[in-house]
Structures are given as structure tokens and as C-alpha cells.
Motif scaffolding. Structure first.
Motif, PDB file in Angstrom:
ATOM      1  N   MET A 296       0.844  -1.191   0.000  1.00  0.00           N
ATOM      2  CA  MET A 296       0.000   0.000   0.000  1.00  0.00           C
ATOM      3  C   MET A 296       0.876   1.236   0.000  1.00  0.00           C
ATOM      4  O   MET A 296       1.724   1.403   0.878  1.00  0.00           O
ATOM      5  CB  MET A 296      -0.890   0.018   1.238  1.00  0.00           C
ATOM      6  N   PRO A 297       0.744   2.138  -0.987  1.00  0.00           N
ATOM      7  CA  PRO A 297       1.527   3.359  -0.979  1.00  0.00           C
ATOM      8  C   PRO A 297       1.099   4.252   0.173  1.00  0.00           C
ATOM      9  O   PRO A 297      -0.065   4.275   0.568  1.00  0.00           O
ATOM     10  CB  PRO A 297       1.196   4.000  -2.338  1.00  0.00           C
ATOM     11  N   THR A 298       2.059   4.979   0.727  1.00  0.00           N
ATOM     12  CA  THR A 298       1.755   5.869   1.841  1.00  0.00           C
ATOM     13  C   THR A 298       2.165   7.285   1.496  1.00  0.00           C
ATOM     14  O   THR A 298       3.076   7.512   0.699  1.00  0.00           O
ATOM     15  CB  THR A 298       2.489   5.426   3.122  1.00  0.00           C
ATOM     16  N   ALA A 299       1.479   8.259   2.118  1.00  0.00           N
ATOM     17  CA  ALA A 299       1.847   9.659   1.950  1.00  0.00           C
ATOM     18  C   ALA A 299       2.980   9.983   2.911  1.00  0.00           C
ATOM     19  O   ALA A 299       3.020   9.487   4.042  1.00  0.00           O
ATOM     20  CB  ALA A 299       0.636  10.543   2.238  1.00  0.00           C
TER      21      ALA A 299
ATOM     22  N   SER B 234      -1.019   5.467  10.453  1.00  0.00           N
ATOM     23  CA  SER B 234      -1.374   5.033  11.798  1.00  0.00           C
ATOM     24  C   SER B 234      -0.738   3.667  12.067  1.00  0.00           C
ATOM     25  O   SER B 234      -0.183   3.029  11.168  1.00  0.00           O
ATOM     26  CB  SER B 234      -2.893   4.921  11.929  1.00  0.00           C
ATOM     27  N   LEU B 235      -0.866   3.197  13.284  1.00  0.00           N
ATOM     28  CA  LEU B 235      -0.357   1.871  13.628  1.00  0.00           C
ATOM     29  C   LEU B 235      -1.087   0.794  12.818  1.00  0.00           C
ATOM     30  O   LEU B 235      -0.446  -0.130  12.286  1.00  0.00           O
ATOM     31  CB  LEU B 235      -0.523   1.614  15.126  1.00  0.00           C
ATOM     32  N   ASP B 236      -2.404   0.904  12.706  1.00  0.00           N
ATOM     33  CA  ASP B 236      -3.172  -0.093  11.942  1.00  0.00           C
ATOM     34  C   ASP B 236      -2.758  -0.102  10.474  1.00  0.00           C
ATOM     35  O   ASP B 236      -2.642  -1.170   9.853  1.00  0.00           O
ATOM     36  CB  ASP B 236      -4.670   0.182  12.057  1.00  0.00           C
ATOM     37  N   GLU B 237      -2.543   1.074   9.899  1.00  0.00           N
ATOM     38  CA  GLU B 237      -2.107   1.140   8.502  1.00  0.00           C
ATOM     39  C   GLU B 237      -0.712   0.539   8.335  1.00  0.00           C
ATOM     40  O   GLU B 237      -0.433  -0.139   7.341  1.00  0.00           O
ATOM     41  CB  GLU B 237      -2.123   2.588   8.021  1.00  0.00           C
ATOM     42  N   THR B 238       0.145   0.773   9.320  1.00  0.00           N
ATOM     43  CA  THR B 238       1.487   0.197   9.282  1.00  0.00           C
ATOM     44  C   THR B 238       1.423  -1.317   9.309  1.00  0.00           C
ATOM     45  O   THR B 238       2.151  -2.003   8.565  1.00  0.00           O
ATOM     46  CB  THR B 238       2.316   0.707  10.470  1.00  0.00           C
ATOM     47  N   LEU B 239       0.563  -1.878  10.140  1.00  0.00           N
ATOM     48  CA  LEU B 239       0.405  -3.329  10.193  1.00  0.00           C
ATOM     49  C   LEU B 239      -0.047  -3.872   8.842  1.00  0.00           C
ATOM     50  O   LEU B 239       0.415  -4.940   8.400  1.00  0.00           O
ATOM     51  CB  LEU B 239      -0.603  -3.717  11.275  1.00  0.00           C
ATOM     52  N   GLY B 240      -0.927  -3.157   8.170  1.00  0.00           N
ATOM     53  CA  GLY B 240      -1.382  -3.590   6.853  1.00  0.00           C
ATOM     54  C   GLY B 240      -0.251  -3.607   5.831  1.00  0.00           C
ATOM     55  O   GLY B 240      -0.138  -4.538   5.030  1.00  0.00           O
ATOM     56  N   VAL B 241       0.596  -2.580   5.870  1.00  0.00           N
ATOM     57  CA  VAL B 241       1.732  -2.517   4.953  1.00  0.00           C
ATOM     58  C   VAL B 241       2.688  -3.679   5.210  1.00  0.00           C
ATOM     59  O   VAL B 241       3.119  -4.375   4.274  1.00  0.00           O
ATOM     60  CB  VAL B 241       2.475  -1.167   5.110  1.00  0.00           C
TER      61      VAL B 241
ATOM     62  N   ALA C 281       2.411  -5.284  18.404  1.00  0.00           N
ATOM     63  CA  ALA C 281       1.227  -5.319  17.535  1.00  0.00           C
ATOM     64  C   ALA C 281       1.422  -6.327  16.402  1.00  0.00           C
ATOM     65  O   ALA C 281       0.481  -7.042  16.024  1.00  0.00           O
ATOM     66  CB  ALA C 281       0.944  -3.929  16.970  1.00  0.00           C
ATOM     67  N   ILE C 282       2.618  -6.401  15.857  1.00  0.00           N
ATOM     68  CA  ILE C 282       2.904  -7.397  14.815  1.00  0.00           C
ATOM     69  C   ILE C 282       2.796  -8.801  15.386  1.00  0.00           C
ATOM     70  O   ILE C 282       2.168  -9.688  14.784  1.00  0.00           O
ATOM     71  CB  ILE C 282       4.307  -7.157  14.223  1.00  0.00           C
ATOM     72  N   LEU C 283       3.386  -9.022  16.558  1.00  0.00           N
ATOM     73  CA  LEU C 283       3.318 -10.344  17.185  1.00  0.00           C
ATOM     74  C   LEU C 283       1.871 -10.722  17.486  1.00  0.00           C
ATOM     75  O   LEU C 283       1.471 -11.879  17.311  1.00  0.00           O
ATOM     76  CB  LEU C 283       4.142 -10.353  18.470  1.00  0.00           C
TER      77      LEU C 283
END
Length: 266
Positions: A1-4, A17-24, A95-97
Motif C-alpha cells: 500500500m503506498p503511503t503519503a 497510523s499503527l493499523d495502517e502500518t500493520l497492513g503494509v 502489535a505485529i506479534l
């Protein structure tokens, strides 16, 4: 996912956000094509960056640059280019774990910490996150980054264990510089420069109470825990902060003036 990304204090930071980071990171783990590395700058890193061109390059080439420090988040909002939230390495790794079950399991390698710390972290992770497999850990000796054989040993250990994520806790700026130089040799999808996170996982260091984190006082808790190491660093950062804010203010004014001139010319 591209990010700004936003320009702040001389570096580009991903506005996620943290949730968006987890998705990436989940997408990278599933793609498993090349190793991407993640850095988590705080105010001290920004201060170091000004005098360290190699560190600037390491941040420029990182696949994700996440704001670990509240001064960066507050500064972004002062200059009307707000970051959504702080994404600290010590929050990101748990959060990743914790996402391992949803992701169908996760293989992790721990790189860093004092001898024995990563092993204790492994025991605690296995108990708390049953879908996480710590496939290897290594505490490299002091000065290893200058020894080709030691660097190759780490690369070989990672290749033999086949992790999805390598958690790198070597301290800044060593961890960022090492990843910038060696990440393409690592046989894993993701490597994260995570500071003291391995110590937190092992219980060697304790996170501030949640109320202090919410009040942006985690720095005070860490200072009280380790005053000998952190007093000088925090003093240096506090002295440097007004200059950073001033330079960012001037850069923002200059950028706005250029944009206004372009509008007039067009």
C-alpha cells in the motif's frame, strides 16, 4: 500500500497510523520478494541526522519511516502537515506479534540486546504469542559492524532460519546504518530497527504506565529508570529543539511563498 510522506525536520516521514502500518507490513510479509527495512525516528534521531550524512541516507532509503517520538507528531501539527499518531517501535513489534494468528503464523528473528536477553525474550514471546515462532536470535559482539566476518555470520544466521520479520535492536544510529548497508543481503521480507524493544520483550526494561504514555510522559519514566545514560541525551535534544522548530518554521514559510508565487505566475 503506498503511503503519503511529509517533510519534517529534514526527513520524510510516512503519515500512517499503527493499523495502517500493520497492513503494509502484512503485505510485505506475504509478498516475500525482497527485504524492506523500517526505521522509527524520535527527536534524538533527528538531532543526530543533522551531522550524520550516512544516517540521512539510511533514512532516505528506508521503506517506512515512522514517527516514534511525540515531539515529531506535535511538530507536524504545528506546521499544518499532521501525522495521524505516534508509531513507536515498542508498540509496533507487539502489535505485529499479536497479529500473527490473523496472518496465519509468523516467524521472527531477534537481532541485538545483551547476551542472554534475546533468549529470555524468546521464552516470553512463546508464552504470550503462541502463533509466533522465534526462529533465531543473536547478540553480536561490540564493534561487530566493522568486521566483515561478523556481518556475514548474521546474514547467514538469518538465511538459515528463514524469518518473516527481523527485529533489530542495536541502538541508534548503529541499527539504521547496519540495515541500510546490509538489508538487501537479508533473506527476509521485513527488518525493523526497533531500539530497546527486545529488552522490553525480555522484561529487562519496563514500559511506562499507560497513563504516562497517554500524557506523553514516557520520556520521564525512562529518564528515571536510566538517568546516567539518558540525562545528557535529553539535555542535548532539549537544547536543539528550539533551533529545529525555527528552521522548520522558516522552511514552511519559504515553501508557502514559493507556492503562492507559482499560483500568481500561472
Amino acid at each position: 500500500m503506498p503511503t503519503a510522506r511529509i517533510d519534517l525536520f529534514g526527513i520524510q516521514i510516512d503519515a500512517v497510523s499503527l493499523d495502517e502500518t500493520l497492513g503494509v507490513i502484512r503485505d510485505w510479509v506475504q509478498a516475500s520478494d525482497t527485504c524492506r527495512y523500517v526505521v522509527t525516528p524520535n527527536l534524538d534521531h533527528v538531532v543526530q541526522l543533522r551531522a550524520n550524512q550516512s544516517l540521512q541516507a539510511a533514512y532516505h532509503n528506508a521503506s517506512l519511516v515512522l514517527a516514534d517520538g511525540w515531539p515529531l507528531v506535535v511538530g507536524s501539527r504545528l506546521f499544518a502537515k499532521p501525522l495521524p499518531e505516534r508509531v513507536a517501535g515498542s508498540d509496533l513489534i507487539p502489535a505485529i506479534l499479536g497479529s500473527a494468528e490473523e496472518w496465519g503464523g509468523l516467524r521472527v528473528f531477534l537481532l541485538g540486546g545483551m547476551p542472554g536477553v534475546a533468549e529470555r525474550a524468546t521464552e516470553r514471546v512463546h508464552k504470550r504469542y503462541p502463533k509466533v515462532e522465534i526462529v533465531g536470535c543473536h547478540a553480536p559482539p561490540l564493534g561487530f559492524e566493522h568486521v566483515a566476518a561478523e556481518n556475514q555470520r548474521i546474514i547467514d544466521l538469518v538465511a538459515e532460519s528463514g524469518p518473516d520479520v527481523v527485529v533489530v535492536g542495536l541502538g541508534a544510529p548503529k541499527q539504521e546504518l547496519w540495515l541500510a548497508e546490509h538489508h538487501l543481503q537479508l533473506a527476509c521480507p521485513v527488518a525493523i530497527a526497533a531500539g530497546a524493544t527486545i529488552d522490553f520483550l525480555a522484561g529487562e526494561q519496563i514500559r511506562a504506565p499507560r497513563w504516562m504514555q497517554k500524557c506523553h510522559l514516557e520520556w520521564m519514566f525512562r529518564l528515571l529508570q536510566d538517568p546516567r545514560r539518558l540525562t545528557g541525551r535529553y539535555f542535548r535534544d532539549a537544547v536543539a529543539l528550539p533551533g529545529l522548530l525555527w528552521r522548520e518554521r522558516e522552511a514552511t514559510r519559504h515553501c508557502l511563498a514559493k507556492n503562492r508565487q507559482r499560483s500568481v505566475d500561472s
